[in-house]
Enzyme design. Structure first.
Site, PDB file in Angstrom:
ATOM      1  N   ASN A 279       0.416  -2.294   5.244  1.00  5.57           N
ATOM      2  CA  ASN A 279       1.178  -3.712   5.940  1.00  5.57           C
ATOM      3  C   ASN A 279       2.725  -3.280   6.558  1.00  5.57           C
ATOM      4  O   ASN A 279       3.495  -2.481   5.795  1.00  5.57           O
ATOM      5  CB  ASN A 279       1.318  -4.536   4.766  1.00  5.57           C
ATOM      6  CG  ASN A 279       0.239  -5.571   4.652  1.00  5.57           C
ATOM      7  OD1 ASN A 279      -0.357  -5.996   5.767  1.00  5.57           O
ATOM      8  ND2 ASN A 279      -0.278  -5.939   3.522  1.00  5.57           N
TER       9      ASN A 279
ATOM     10  N   CYS B 263       0.775  -1.403   0.047  1.00  2.35           N
ATOM     11  CA  CYS B 263       0.049   0.066  -0.179  1.00  2.35           C
ATOM     12  C   CYS B 263       1.031   1.398   0.027  1.00  2.35           C
ATOM     13  O   CYS B 263       2.117   1.351   0.200  1.00  2.35           O
ATOM     14  CB  CYS B 263      -0.846   0.050   1.212  1.00  2.35           C
ATOM     15  SG  CYS B 263      -1.827  -1.311   1.582  1.00  2.35           S
TER      16      CYS B 263
ATOM     17  N   ARG C 168      -4.851   7.024   0.552  1.00  3.81           N
ATOM     18  CA  ARG C 168      -3.991   5.943   0.456  1.00  3.81           C
ATOM     19  C   ARG C 168      -4.485   5.018  -0.856  1.00  3.81           C
ATOM     20  O   ARG C 168      -5.527   5.155  -1.230  1.00  3.81           O
ATOM     21  CB  ARG C 168      -4.047   5.203   1.669  1.00  3.81           C
ATOM     22  CG  ARG C 168      -5.606   4.609   2.017  1.00  3.81           C
ATOM     23  CD  ARG C 168      -5.641   3.144   1.705  1.00  3.81           C
ATOM     24  NE  ARG C 168      -4.466   2.036   1.995  1.00  3.81           N
ATOM     25  CZ  ARG C 168      -4.721   1.689   3.257  1.00  3.81           C
ATOM     26  NH1 ARG C 168      -5.657   1.922   4.337  1.00  3.81           N
ATOM     27  NH2 ARG C 168      -3.566   0.854   3.661  1.00  3.81           N
TER      28      ARG C 168
END
Lengths: 327, 327, 327, 327
Positions: free
Chosen positions: B79, B2, B16
């Protein structure tokens, strides 16, 4: 600068970005079969294949940046500054067919039903630099021409018009195409899969992130780097083959070389951006596009116009974000 | 993986990408002020700031990926696999406040009106790894938290919870944030302007393409490369300051690290893609998003809901291209 | 593969590395003025300029890899596999001078006192592929030829013999020279000085190490990377102008592209290495060299031989480290 | 800056480059067993292991840059500017052993017969910043220590003395060692073998030069790039195991990161160069070196000195090319 690409699922798709610091006022333009095309040295063509594409229309003449004809042949002109060289007019009686640089897209798309036919036509053509008008001097360009079977690049060079097979189906700008293709050899080890450790079996090296197999792929906006980036993206692209999945994927492919405002300053406070991105379903004659300020995909369908007409059909671009509200 | 970014014009924007090979079923979710938030170790919170963001709602609980509260504080979890380490529950009477990893976004956004307050709250917090349920084990994450004045990165590491200033206002994944920032030093010479010849004044080197000033910027999809690419794009981004210009530019910034299907193969025939891209006007509480298969920007407005309500408001994502036909 | 370079202080220096996986048995070879040179198609040359260089001597014929003549013209042949194309013998009465590929160095150096004269000679020459013998087929080569004033590259291509100015005074292997030179544009921002922060004035980026101004310079052993690395090193090299300082610096320049055993595996367990590195003081006719296994510089002086002689003077290479003990 | 490396064939080799813009006046220095070493806080050591290495001798005290003791333990100090932090003197009665930064090499090499013993000694040591003299302030350093079985890196950091396993057996300068090792993950796909085409099976990409498998390896002189370059070279290095073959190869390994005069400008007209390169046969106590201006390998043998002596044996470096004439 610009980037063009082809994509094949069930249908054949052809599109490009146009990157520049300002727009001339572009319109999706349909040229129907009986619009009379006045060629400077070749006379007036009364009827021909219909075509759809992005054009700046000057004096009712469609100066196409990119277009697709009803036979599924697509074509785009991209900047080739410093390398493009046009010929003098061939005045011999049995000479070649003199075609102006700004006429090349209509000249080809009006007559050719395949790239094979394009090659034939090019072989007896002389590309000359006569400008459209005093206000619109000859642009230095090269072209990608493609159908669902193959793609070629056409480059007017100092030593003549070059026609190259284009196995990757993409084009950007400088350097000349053969050199761009050659440089891809430097990226041959790049992969969509994770890298393996070939550095040393005695070291415990690991891939600490997904996507590391393509480390070395350039991310700047120069034409050489965009060529490598979009080639990698296009050659590895996967999508379903429905219309929506195909065009969605196509916009993602060209999105990989989108030019963001601020990242390419071409003069004090002037920035090159991706003015528009197009994706034409060449099989069905549907021209899709987005603009820098409008992420929604807008479409014009060739077959919803009167194809046997005599006048241009023109659609000014829809700019400005079209937000959909959910509440 | 991400990418998250912040952007400031007249208003403050926070968003995002969420990159993965499948979706859990995400919904734009508004948590109104009187929705009772059950914290595992900290009791039930009866009233709090309202928030809006993207969540997977499980058992009526909003598992936020990213959200913004009514005070303009934005936050996203990304992550951080292989690096995130959570603590054991602190059972001392005068111990720290035990907050589960999956509760961190609501814990922070429900209470903090600024990043300054976030720092305060974090200083007395103990981040524990208790999973939401057996089916939903603790994700390994780190977070970016920002308001219009500053951004921080929060990383649960082996040696404790780290809170770093984030002057660039972006976050991706591995390696840890300090190392990502350090690596930017390697790119310090990159510029949106054309390069100058410092190689040798005796050689006539030239910039043969626009955009060559950033040659060396990486273009692969690994988290380290995305960090550099999005940092360069964001730090150099220019746009007007109207709402539409701002969000358009924001989607271009995150578009620079879009993950195209096929370019990141995470298992045989499985590809990580950018499932959605969000851009929240944190000042006005409007959550905009696009999905991989829908380029049009869709929006949900926090203030069009009953903010004093007690129940979640949920909007399943609109997927599938929304084509606008011009003819 | 190989690398050649020129260097100018008070005197003019010319040298090369020869990189390969085995040696034919090379010798520093002086060809005196009256050694009769038998040219295949051009007859026997009875007297000529003397020359010194590295050669494999076959049947008393000096097959030079690189050499310098008494007029200060230096010349080296480097691999050009896949690109070199030789012509058929020109049998017209008023045709060009047919020179075999393996004769090119003696043909040029025996007659030319300057690069200007070399250009002249090349203009009436036809380079043919007749091999020296069945055992020694024609090597695919291109050449760098230089005097203290200028350097040129000579490339036998499919479309004829190309003569390029070589402003950088270096040569490696593929791709063709013009493309190598073009690629230097990609490195134009590299500098021996520390980089400045052009990434973002809002970020406090710093040079954490000396030498960061050339980040982006490649360090692998491919011919394209060696070209960039040695060009940067040579163009920025500084030294005193005494003989010892000059040759020391020259060996450092070529040392920058030294091939270490193990780093370039050309077949299972076979490694290309820098078999020898040469540096010829072209002004004074002194040939210096090192070998992979002998770091000490060894020298042969053209003027210590009988220059009016008729027989080759041959010095087998001294290999094996010559250690000097201090205690 | 500097680079250190280890190498193992039949014997164990340890060496380094010292890169700087001027020399303090270095000497190969043997410290015999009964030379009394005055430690600032730990008293005078009357007898100890003998050692040999490169030192600047000040007031009869050997300030070693690198050395090897008679037990085959090698050690080198390298610049670590901006990261090295030394401790205050520990004045507790049962406190740690206070060792000054400039004493670390003799402290370790005088007492330790293996890296295992070094770890032990380090665990009860406190490294302090007391300078040798007013004229010689404490240098900011980190160290590599190795025997034939293993190597470690010792880094004095803000949060204490770090001891890292060093599986690659090389050290340069910034950033800290763990980060340097981590960055090697980015190069894991590099190989001494030719690359395979993973870019696209539909494109006919080819390796146009030998050595392309390591494309992406950096070639500039920054400490991060030298770490990657020398690590690749060392891990893939192949040589015979005789003494001459081993040391020849070792000098080629460190030659891969040689700093050429002109390529790293540290102030106007001041250039960092590789002042000397050393290679010590740690098994046999032979110290070999070259200097920037002397390519010949010079040697000093520990065992040719009176090892039970009480005075330093000092050998000023032989500089200036030692040319061997063949005619």
């Amino acid at each position: 600068m610009c980037t063009a690409a082809t994509y094949k699922t069930k249908d054949f798709y052809f599109g490009r970005t146009l990157d520049y610091e300002f727009s001339y006022g572009d319109e999706v333009t349909v040229t129907p079969r009986n619009y009379k095309i006045p060629f400077r040295y070749m006379g007036e063509m009364e009827s021909h294949y219909a075509m759809i594409g992005m054009a700046y229309v000057a004096e009712d003449y469609p100066l196409y940046y990119d277009a697709v004809n009803e036979k599924g042949v697509g074509m785009a002109g991209l900047n080739f500054v410093g390398n493009a060289v046009y010929q003098e007019v061939d005045e011999a009686e049995d000479g070649k067919e003199n075609v102006c640089q700004y006429e090349l897209i209509p000249w080809i798309l009006s007559q050719c039903a395949s790239v094979r036919e394009v090659r034939e036509l090019l072989s007896r053509m002389n590309l000359v630099g006569t400008p459209f008008s005093e206000q619109l001097p000859a642009a230095q360009l090269h072209w990608i021409i493609a159908d669902e079977k193959e793609a070629i690049t056409v480059e007017p060079m100092k030593d003549g018009l070059k026609v190259h097979e284009n196995p990757v189906g993409v084009l950007t700008n400088n350097p000349p195409f053969e050199q761009q293709m050659f440089q891809l050899n430097n990226y041959m080890h790049l992969s969509p899969r994770q890298p393996e450790n070939h550095f040393s079996e005695k070291l415990n090296l690991t891939a600490y992130s997904r996507g590391m197999g393509a480390m070395g792929l350039p991310g700047d906006l120069s034409s050489a780097s965009r060529f490598a980036k979009v080639a990698f993206t296009k050659m590895n692209a996967k999508s379903g083959d429905s219309e929506l999945e195909s065009i969605s994927q196509f916009f993602h492919i060209l999105g990989s070389v989108d030019q963001q405002r601020g990242c390419c300053e071409v003069a004090d406070g002037k920035y090159e951006i991706t003015l528009y991105t197009s994706c034409c379903n060449a099989s069905k004659g549907i021209y899709y596009y987005t603009t820098y300020e409008n992420h929604q995909i807008t479409a014009v369908d060739l077959y919803r116009e009167e194809l046997d007409g005599t006048k241009l059909f023109r659609y000014p671009l829809i700019t400005g974000e079209q937000i959909r509200w959910q509440n």
